[in-house]
Design an enzyme around this catalytic site. Structure first.
Site, short mmCIF file in Angstrom:
data_model
loop_
_atom_site.label_atom_id
_atom_site.label_comp_id
_atom_site.label_asym_id
_atom_site.label_seq_id
_atom_site.Cartn_x
_atom_site.Cartn_y
_atom_site.Cartn_z
N LYS A 83 -12.72 3.04 -3.09
CA LYS A 83 -11.52 2.24 -3.41
C LYS A 83 -11.00 1.50 -2.19
O LYS A 83 -10.76 0.29 -2.24
CB LYS A 83 -10.43 3.14 -3.97
CG LYS A 83 -9.04 2.56 -3.90
CD LYS A 83 -8.03 3.55 -4.39
CE LYS A 83 -6.65 3.52 -3.90
NZ LYS A 83 -6.18 3.43 -2.61
N ASN A 84 -10.80 2.22 -1.09
CA ASN A 84 -10.12 1.60 0.05
C ASN A 84 -11.00 0.60 0.80
O ASN A 84 -10.50 -0.18 1.61
CB ASN A 84 -9.53 2.66 0.97
CG ASN A 84 -8.32 3.33 0.33
OD1 ASN A 84 -7.79 2.81 -0.66
ND2 ASN A 84 -7.92 4.47 0.85
N ARG A 154 -0.52 -1.62 -2.38
CA ARG A 154 -0.46 -1.68 -0.93
C ARG A 154 -1.49 -2.68 -0.40
O ARG A 154 -1.25 -3.42 0.54
CB ARG A 154 -0.77 -0.28 -0.39
CG ARG A 154 -0.81 -0.17 1.09
CD ARG A 154 0.56 -0.30 1.68
NE ARG A 154 0.52 -0.25 3.12
CZ ARG A 154 1.59 -0.45 3.88
NH1 ARG A 154 2.75 -0.73 3.34
NH2 ARG A 154 1.50 -0.39 5.17
N CYS A 178 1.39 3.75 -3.23
CA CYS A 178 1.94 5.09 -3.38
C CYS A 178 3.17 5.24 -2.49
O CYS A 178 3.20 4.77 -1.37
CB CYS A 178 0.90 6.14 -3.02
SG CYS A 178 -0.38 6.27 -4.27
N ARG A 184 6.81 2.08 3.81
CA ARG A 184 5.51 2.02 4.48
C ARG A 184 5.51 0.76 5.35
O ARG A 184 5.40 -0.34 4.85
CB ARG A 184 4.38 2.02 3.44
CG ARG A 184 4.19 3.39 2.81
CD ARG A 184 3.19 3.42 1.70
NE ARG A 184 1.82 3.19 2.12
CZ ARG A 184 0.78 3.36 1.32
NH1 ARG A 184 0.95 3.77 0.08
NH2 ARG A 184 -0.44 3.13 1.75
N ILE A 186 4.83 -2.38 8.03
CA ILE A 186 3.71 -3.28 8.32
C ILE A 186 3.90 -3.97 9.66
O ILE A 186 3.34 -5.03 9.92
CB ILE A 186 3.47 -4.33 7.19
CG1 ILE A 186 4.74 -5.13 6.93
CG2 ILE A 186 2.95 -3.70 5.92
CD1 ILE A 186 4.45 -6.40 6.16
N ASP A 369 -5.61 11.60 2.74
CA ASP A 369 -5.85 11.38 1.30
C ASP A 369 -6.51 12.57 0.62
O ASP A 369 -6.71 12.56 -0.59
CB ASP A 369 -6.68 10.10 1.08
CG ASP A 369 -5.91 8.86 1.50
OD1 ASP A 369 -4.69 8.94 1.64
OD2 ASP A 369 -6.56 7.80 1.69
N ARG A 461 -5.45 4.53 -10.80
CA ARG A 461 -5.51 3.50 -9.76
C ARG A 461 -6.72 3.71 -8.87
O ARG A 461 -7.22 2.76 -8.25
CB ARG A 461 -4.25 3.55 -8.88
CG ARG A 461 -3.00 3.04 -9.55
CD ARG A 461 -1.87 3.03 -8.56
NE ARG A 461 -2.35 2.54 -7.29
CZ ARG A 461 -1.83 2.82 -6.11
NH1 ARG A 461 -0.78 3.58 -6.02
NH2 ARG A 461 -2.35 2.33 -5.01
N1 EPU Z 1 2.07 2.45 10.22
C1 EPU Z 1 3.03 1.88 11.01
N2 EPU Z 1 3.06 0.52 11.10
C2 EPU Z 1 2.17 -0.28 10.44
C3 EPU Z 1 1.18 0.33 9.63
C4 EPU Z 1 1.16 1.71 9.54
O1 EPU Z 1 3.85 2.56 11.62
O2 EPU Z 1 2.26 -1.50 10.56
C5 EPU Z 1 2.01 3.93 10.12
C6 EPU Z 1 2.24 4.43 8.71
O3 EPU Z 1 3.62 4.60 8.43
C7 EPU Z 1 1.48 5.73 8.71
C8 EPU Z 1 0.30 5.46 9.66
O4 EPU Z 1 0.69 4.33 10.44
O5 EPU Z 1 2.27 6.73 9.24
C9 EPU Z 1 -1.02 5.17 8.98
O6 EPU Z 1 -0.88 4.09 8.07
P1 EPU Z 1 -2.09 3.12 7.71
O7 EPU Z 1 -1.70 1.74 8.04
O8 EPU Z 1 -3.35 3.67 8.30
O9 EPU Z 1 -2.16 3.27 6.13
P2 EPU Z 1 -2.42 2.13 5.06
O10 EPU Z 1 -3.37 1.13 5.59
O11 EPU Z 1 -1.14 1.68 4.50
C10 EPU Z 1 -4.51 3.30 4.07
C11 EPU Z 1 -4.94 3.78 2.72
C12 EPU Z 1 -4.15 5.03 2.34
C13 EPU Z 1 -4.35 6.09 3.42
C14 EPU Z 1 -4.01 5.53 4.80
C15 EPU Z 1 -4.32 6.48 5.93
C16 EPU Z 1 -5.56 1.74 1.61
C17 EPU Z 1 -5.28 0.74 0.57
N3 EPU Z 1 -4.69 2.73 1.73
O12 EPU Z 1 -3.12 2.99 3.94
O13 EPU Z 1 -4.74 5.48 1.15
O14 EPU Z 1 -3.53 7.18 3.15
O15 EPU Z 1 -4.75 4.31 5.03
O16 EPU Z 1 -5.66 6.82 5.92
O17 EPU Z 1 -6.57 1.67 2.30
C18 EPU Z 1 -4.86 6.47 -0.95
O18 EPU Z 1 -6.00 6.01 -1.06
O19 EPU Z 1 -4.37 7.33 -1.72
C19 EPU Z 1 -4.01 6.01 0.14
C20 EPU Z 1 -2.71 6.15 0.16
#
Ligand code: EPU
Length: 492
Positions: A83-84, A154, A178, A184, A186, A369, A461
């Site tokens: 998925k990711n 996301r 989620c 969350r 960015i 995850d 999802r």
């Molecule tokens: N973070 C920041 N600033 C940013 C981005 C992230 O502080 O600009 C922090 C977040 O708050 C978190 C950490 O960095 O504490 C990691 O976040 P990351 O950006 O790695 O997560 P993501 O890209 O939003 C993806 C997966 C998630 C998975 C995380 C961590 C996708 C679509 N989602 O999210 O997957 O938990 O990486 O591995 O790729 C899932 O599949 O159930 C899922 C939630």
């Protein structure tokens, strides 16, 4: 896209809704309704005359899983595409000036939504078979994603990097996905886009990113936190920027490597993906090609955890064993037998489960995850286990539901103290998000008695044919559909 005016029979209230179009769509989703904000960005796409809208009397159907627990799992399960990786590679097709054929696409609702967003932007999306699509982004007509679609996942943030990288501008709704108990952020994505020369602003619920007139320029970017999303997005934005870009403290997850491999196979020049320094040399153009998405590490881990909790023996097929190491090692510590073969794992659990401690970390650490699924396994292990969630602020929203089933868990901030119990008892429970939902399915499979799991749209999802795959392993689980009795027509 089929637009419907939906009237609730009971209240007479009317709303507009749509049925999302075909590619990658599950049979059970066909005919279900997804709300459209009639005053939002899609309004201009409504036919001029309201009469042209199909008038139908329908209400949204909700799906629940009914599980009769206590049957060990036995047989084979085929793992779908990741998925990711898919939700990043589909937007990445926007960068390609040609046709790209993407194979091993999982049939899950997040993917359907990403493909629909691409179509709305003007891409040609042709479904070749259940897991293969051809995407043609040579005639994109808009750089603004439909608000109500993009805000639901996301991964819609990846449309910013891809649109910015190819067309120099992007407007994308602030993303959903989620909810782990807080915003969350960015900021690291924005830091990357800004370093490449883009301006970024939030207006009317949209993130608007604009490159300077002479285009984006490569830069050196050090991420303050290891972020999967920011690493992917900066790769997307910089792949056609002038000069060289370096991402330091980059995420190393298998899906990061998969995105880099996809882009390289289309003509990009990205080195170091999978290490904490990624180097990108900008190229003029990406051309079409074929690419197959890697297997889903988390889906595979979820089935392994299900065997650990419910007992039995399952051959998990179509996996990359290396990606599974962190999960395999933890399950072995719990007393689960795991035999590794070339692209399969044989997972067996007959004896009692042992306690273990878990700390979630970016790859190659134990994945966040998989935290809810493994915590569920530990609920049935002898002794006291400690779980520390160090990626997300709050990912324990499922704990109350597990308690309904007899689990003994105390949560203090990022740590859960899990005291093993003899068994779970079936109960009515509600999935709070995707992985937590999967964890509750695991608990229900292991439980004595009947469980009813609601809000399973979260689970769908990210898990392709979960019910069918589990039934093939002998699980007593079925999906039932019933009309939504809530007043609001929404996704919950
Ligand atoms: N973070 C920041 N600033 C940013 C981005 C992230 O502080 O600009 C922090 C977040 O708050 C978190 C950490 O960095 O504490 C990691 O976040 P990351 O950006 O790695 O997560 P993501 O890209 O939003 C993806 C997966 C998630 C998975 C995380 C961590 C996708 C679509 N989602 O999210 O997957 O938990 O990486 O591995 O790729 C899932 O599949 O159930 C899922 C939630």
């Amino acid at each position: 896209m089929i637009l419907l005016r939906v009237r609730r029979q009971r209240t007479g209230a009317e709303k507009f809704a749509c049925i999302l179009p075909g590619a990658g769509m599950k049979r059970r989703q066909a005919g279900k309704l997804f709300p459209v904000n009639n005053t939002g960005p899609w309004a201009e796409e409504l036919p001029q005359s309201a009469e042209k809208i199909y008038l139908e009397e329908r209400v949204k159907i909700l799906t629940k899983y009914i599980v009769q627990g206590g049957t060990p799992l036995c047989g084979e399960v085929e793992i779908s595409g990741a998925k990711n990786a898919a939700v990043a590679i589909i937007p990445a097709a926007l960068l390609v000036d040609g046709v790209c054929r993407i194979e091993n696409i999982p049939q899950i609702s997040d993917v359907t939504l990403c493909l629909s967003i691409l179509e709305q932007l003007g891409a040609g999306v042709r479904t070749i078979d259940r897991h293969t699509v051809e995407v043609d982004c040579r005639r994109i007509r808009s750089t603004r994603t439909p608000y109500d679609m993009a805000r639901r996942i996301r991964a819609s943030t990846y449309f910013i990097g891809a649109l910015l990288g190819r067309f120099g501008q992007a407007e994308v709704a602030l993303p959903g996905g989620c909810n782990f108990g807080g915003v969350r952020p960015i900021d690291q994505h924005v830091k990357g886009f800004t370093a490449l020369g883009s301006t970024v602003a939030v207006e009317g619920g949209f993130i608007r990113a604009t490159a300077p007139r002479d285009g984006l320029k490569g830069a050196s970017i050090y991420l303050d936190v290891v972020s999967v999303g920011a690493t992917m997005n900066i790769m997307l934005a910089s792949v056609m920027a002038r000069g060289n870009t370096t991402i330091e403290n980059a995420a190393k997850e298998p899906h990061i490597v998969d995105l880099a491999n996809f882009l390289n196979s289309m003509g990009a020049n990205i080195r170091g993906a999978g290490t904490d320094t990624i180097k990108i040399r900008g190229v003029e153009q990406l051309r079409g090609g074929n690419y197959a998405i890697i297997p889903d590490q988390i889906e595979a881990g979820t089935y392994m955890a299900a065997v650990a909790a419910a007992g039995g023996q399952v051959l998990v097929k179509n996996i990359i064993p290396k990606h599974m190491d962190c999960i395999t090692a933890k399950l072995q510590e719990c007393g689960v037998e795991v035999e590794e073969h070339e692209d399969t794992l044989l997972v067996r659990r007959n004896g009692p489960l042992h306690k273990a401690n878990i700390k979630t970390l970016p790859y190659p650490g134990f994945p966040t995850d998989m935290q809810p699924q493994l915590t569920t396994v530990l609920c049935l292990a002898q002794g006291i286990s400690l779980v520390t969630e160090s990626v997300w602020g709050n990912r324990y929203r499922y704990v109350d539901e597990l308690r309904r089933m007899g689990a003994s868990i105390q949560v203090d901030d990022k740590t859960a103290v899990v005291e093993g119990v003899d068994h779970f008892s079936g109960a009515p429970i509600q999935a709070p998000d995707l992985r937590a939902g999967a964890a509750l399915v695991i608990a229900a499979l292991a439980a004595r008695g009947r469980s009813e799991i609601s809000c399973v749209h979260y689970i769908e999802r990210g898990y392709e044919n979960l019910v069918e795959k589990l039934r093939a392993l002998g699980a007593n689980i079925r999906a039932v559909e019933e009309p939504d009795e809530r007043e609001e027509l929404g996704l919950g």
